[in-house]
Motif scaffolding. Sequence first.
Motif, PDB file in Angstrom:
ATOM      1  N   UNK A 154       1.068  -0.241  12.822  1.00 14.57           N
ATOM      2  CA  UNK A 154       0.370   0.459  11.750  1.00 14.57           C
ATOM      3  C   UNK A 154       0.359   1.953  12.058  1.00 14.57           C
ATOM      4  N   UNK A 155       1.062   2.731  11.252  1.00 18.08           N
ATOM      5  CA  UNK A 155       1.199   4.168  11.486  1.00 18.08           C
ATOM      6  C   UNK A 155       0.349   4.931  10.474  1.00 18.08           C
ATOM      7  N   UNK A 156      -0.484   5.857  10.974  1.00 16.63           N
ATOM      8  CA  UNK A 156      -1.382   6.569  10.066  1.00 16.63           C
ATOM      9  C   UNK A 156      -2.221   5.586   9.284  1.00 16.63           C
ATOM     10  N   UNK A 157      -2.837   4.657  10.007  1.00 15.33           N
ATOM     11  CA  UNK A 157      -3.447   3.475   9.398  1.00 15.33           C
ATOM     12  C   UNK A 157      -4.731   3.748   8.623  1.00 15.33           C
ATOM     13  N   UNK A 158      -4.928   2.948   7.587  1.00 12.34           N
ATOM     14  CA  UNK A 158      -6.215   2.851   6.913  1.00 12.34           C
ATOM     15  C   UNK A 158      -7.161   2.121   7.875  1.00 12.34           C
ATOM     16  N   UNK A 159      -8.458   2.414   7.805  1.00 13.64           N
ATOM     17  CA  UNK A 159      -9.422   1.796   8.713  1.00 13.64           C
ATOM     18  C   UNK A 159      -9.364   0.269   8.647  1.00 13.64           C
ATOM     19  N   UNK A 160      -9.553  -0.369   9.798  1.00 11.24           N
ATOM     20  CA  UNK A 160      -9.470  -1.830   9.890  1.00 11.24           C
ATOM     21  C   UNK A 160     -10.708  -2.527   9.340  1.00 11.24           C
ATOM     22  N   UNK A 270      -3.323  12.946  16.249  1.00  9.38           N
ATOM     23  CA  UNK A 270      -4.671  13.470  16.488  1.00  9.38           C
ATOM     24  C   UNK A 270      -5.175  14.354  15.356  1.00  9.38           C
ATOM     25  N   UNK A 271      -4.255  14.818  14.490  1.00  8.31           N
ATOM     26  CA  UNK A 271      -4.648  15.609  13.324  1.00  8.31           C
ATOM     27  C   UNK A 271      -4.315  14.874  12.027  1.00  8.31           C
ATOM     28  N   UNK A 272      -4.396  13.563  12.072  1.00  6.19           N
ATOM     29  CA  UNK A 272      -4.227  12.777  10.852  1.00  6.19           C
ATOM     30  C   UNK A 272      -5.440  13.018   9.956  1.00  6.19           C
ATOM     31  N   UNK A 273      -5.205  13.414   8.712  1.00  4.59           N
ATOM     32  CA  UNK A 273      -6.316  13.771   7.821  1.00  4.59           C
ATOM     33  C   UNK A 273      -7.288  12.622   7.573  1.00  4.59           C
ATOM     34  N   UNK A 274      -6.856  11.391   7.835  1.00  6.94           N
ATOM     35  CA  UNK A 274      -7.744  10.252   7.626  1.00  6.94           C
ATOM     36  C   UNK A 274      -8.847  10.168   8.673  1.00  6.94           C
ATOM     37  N   UNK A 275      -8.542  10.662   9.893  1.00  7.04           N
ATOM     38  CA  UNK A 275      -9.502  10.453  10.983  1.00  7.04           C
ATOM     39  C   UNK A 275      -9.077  11.269  12.198  1.00  7.04           C
ATOM     40  N   UNK A 276      -9.536  12.510  12.292  1.00  8.60           N
ATOM     41  CA  UNK A 276      -9.155  13.365  13.421  1.00  8.60           C
ATOM     42  C   UNK A 276      -9.456  12.676  14.758  1.00  8.60           C
ATOM     43  N   UNK A 277      -8.441  12.703  15.629  1.00  4.65           N
ATOM     44  CA  UNK A 277      -8.516  12.113  16.971  1.00  4.65           C
ATOM     45  C   UNK A 277      -8.739  10.594  16.954  1.00  4.65           C
ATOM     46  N   UNK A 278      -8.610  10.002  15.782  1.00  7.77           N
ATOM     47  CA  UNK A 278      -8.776   8.549  15.683  1.00  7.77           C
ATOM     48  C   UNK A 278     -10.157   8.084  16.107  1.00  7.77           C
ATOM     49  N   UNK A 279     -11.146   8.941  15.926  1.00  7.46           N
ATOM     50  CA  UNK A 279     -12.494   8.642  16.423  1.00  7.46           C
ATOM     51  C   UNK A 279     -13.101   7.392  15.775  1.00  7.46           C
ATOM     52  N   UNK A 291      -5.969  -5.016  20.405  1.00 10.91           N
ATOM     53  CA  UNK A 291      -5.389  -4.046  19.479  1.00 10.91           C
ATOM     54  C   UNK A 291      -5.077  -2.773  20.264  1.00 10.91           C
ATOM     55  N   UNK A 292      -3.810  -2.414  20.311  1.00 12.78           N
ATOM     56  CA  UNK A 292      -3.377  -1.255  21.091  1.00 12.78           C
ATOM     57  C   UNK A 292      -3.418  -0.004  20.211  1.00 12.78           C
ATOM     58  N   UNK A 293      -4.178   0.996  20.637  1.00 10.17           N
ATOM     59  CA  UNK A 293      -4.296   2.243  19.879  1.00 10.17           C
ATOM     60  C   UNK A 293      -3.602   3.357  20.639  1.00 10.17           C
ATOM     61  N   UNK A 294      -2.622   3.995  19.987  1.00 13.70           N
ATOM     62  CA  UNK A 294      -1.841   5.054  20.618  1.00 13.70           C
ATOM     63  C   UNK A 294      -2.047   6.358  19.845  1.00 13.70           C
ATOM     64  N   UNK A 295      -2.656   7.330  20.504  1.00 14.09           N
ATOM     65  CA  UNK A 295      -2.924   8.622  19.880  1.00 14.09           C
ATOM     66  C   UNK A 295      -1.861   9.623  20.333  1.00 14.09           C
TER      67      UNK A 295
END
Length: 321
Positions: A154-160, A270-279, A291-295
């Motif tokens: 899932x690239x530039x994913x919508x929230x799970x 890390x600068x994805x407009x959906x969620x900066x830093x994938x916080x 679930x593997x998260x790669x920033x």
Amino acid sequence: MKQEAFSLIRLAVLCFVTFCNQAFSQSKDYTEWYLRTPDSLDIYNQDIYVRELGTGKDTVVVIHGGFGANHDYMLDAIDGLEKKYHFVLYDQRGSLLSPGPKEKLTFQKNVNDLDLLITQLGNKKTKIMAHSMGTLVAMEYLQQHPEKVSNLVLVGAILAKSDSIASVFSKRQNEQVKFLSSRPEVKALPIYKRYKELKGKFTSDMERTDFNRMAFAASNIYRIDRYKLMRGGFHYYKEDASVMSETVNWKYDYRKSLNDNGKTTIIFGDHDFLDFNGEVHQELIKSHKKVNFRLIKSAGHNVWIDQPEIFKKELDMALQK
């Protein structure tokens, strides 16, 4: 008459795209065909446009974003991996090469199309790579058909997990779009300076198009000086396809399905407009260890434009898990 009009539009667009592909020798080695759907989007039963390329053994179905975008921009995301995988890309219903009437543009029908495609490919389990809104299709498909999905990227994913559409497209998300669009790097671009100089009243359509492309790219990539490398964008989106979002049940929780899959990877800039830093992403999945998260640093929503080599390595590893 409506169906005939869609067919004529499809034929004209396909001829144009085919001409461009031949003229610029883009993706020479590929096959294309149409997937027939039970509800017949097209009177000639040419419903869902499909493109296959790559010589690898493992099949990867690629789901573009949108809704209403086009598969073409995803070609850059898989560039360089064609010898390792067999990629299957398609235009979702309501998209550029798969147009259809509004009443047939529903989220569940979109998910059903993916199942029909995977069934016709004949694989017991299929690897899936999805981007942006396409990740919502992929996650819903996994939840409905877990036995048919192998690796899920899932690239530039919508929230799970979501309680409402406002929890996905939030005030924070809007503020991040504004930040990206008004950065000093954007304002330093010649086309932006030209826009300010002319107060937006371009005399050249070429300049106007260039500005619009840059404006779209500003919120989607971090390295804005690369905006001309972005394919797709604003000119592919259709108003008709926006009705797809209205049919989504925005109260969902896909985390257990992602975790149970065991081979799910989220690749995020890390600068994805959906969620900066994938916080928000990382907070949501912190108790779902499989679930593997790669920033990826210095990257936006279209990660592969900002960091092509890093992205290619991450994608390859995710598909090989």
